[in-house]
Design an enzyme around this catalytic site. Structure first.
Site, mmCIF file in Angstrom:
data_model
loop_
_atom_site.group_PDB
_atom_site.id
_atom_site.type_symbol
_atom_site.label_atom_id
_atom_site.label_comp_id
_atom_site.label_asym_id
_atom_site.label_seq_id
_atom_site.Cartn_x
_atom_site.Cartn_y
_atom_site.Cartn_z
ATOM 1 C CE LYS A 9 -9.286 -4.374 6.147
ATOM 2 N NZ LYS A 9 -10.133 -4.997 7.120
ATOM 3 C CB SER A 25 7.316 -2.275 -4.691
ATOM 4 O OG SER A 25 7.119 -2.105 -6.023
ATOM 5 C CB THR A 57 5.705 -5.527 -0.656
ATOM 6 O OG1 THR A 57 6.601 -4.987 -1.614
ATOM 7 C CG2 THR A 57 4.477 -5.313 -0.966
ATOM 8 C CE1 TYR A 58 9.380 -0.182 -3.165
ATOM 9 C CE2 TYR A 58 10.568 -2.238 -2.352
ATOM 10 C CZ TYR A 58 10.311 -1.309 -3.260
ATOM 11 O OH TYR A 58 11.208 -1.416 -4.584
ATOM 12 N N GLY A 73 8.041 -7.697 -8.891
ATOM 13 C CA GLY A 73 9.084 -8.693 -8.521
ATOM 14 C C GLY A 73 8.458 -9.948 -8.027
ATOM 15 C CB ALA A 74 9.583 -11.906 -4.878
ATOM 16 C CB ALA A 75 4.998 -9.029 -4.639
#
Length: 116
Positions: A9, A25, A57-58, A73-75
């Site tokens: 974390k 990502s 995501t990654y 991107g979408a994130a």
């Protein structure tokens, strides 16, 4: 029986960039990845402290020492620059092993996203 348990974390970092026109990502400063025992391309959950959003995501490795936390991107639609997020990863392990496992948790400076 196996269970999913918190592995790593990064607690409370500030989003520094959002790049909608990218494949996807989250880019994270390499120093933070190493400290948190995370690796590039690892699946992570991102929890936005400002708006309650949670998404997966990654990780992409960011420049060491830069403090970069960039949603790609979408994130990029899930947080704004300046939002505070937590980045977490999980591992699957045997239930008995999980009883003794200790996750790696890092607490960077929220203003700079650097280790203190």
């Amino acid at each position: 029986m196996t269970i999913e348990i918190l592995k790593s974390k990064i607690h409370r970092v500030t989003v520094t960039e959002a790049n909608l026109n990218y494949v996807g990502s989250i880019t994270v400063d390499e120093d933070l990845l190493e400290a948190a025992n995370m690796t590039e391309y690892e699946k992570v959950a991102v929890l936005n402290n400002n708006n309650g959003e949670r998404f997966e995501t990654y990780v992409i490795k960011g420049k060491r020492g830069s403090g970069v936390i960039c949603l790609n991107g979408a994130a990029a639609r899930r947080a704004q620059v300046g939002d505070v997020v937590l980045i977490v990863s999980y591992a699957r392990m045997d239930f008995e092993e999980a009883k003794h496992f200790k996750p790696t948790i890092v607490f960077p400076d929220t203003q700079t996203n650097r280790l203190v």
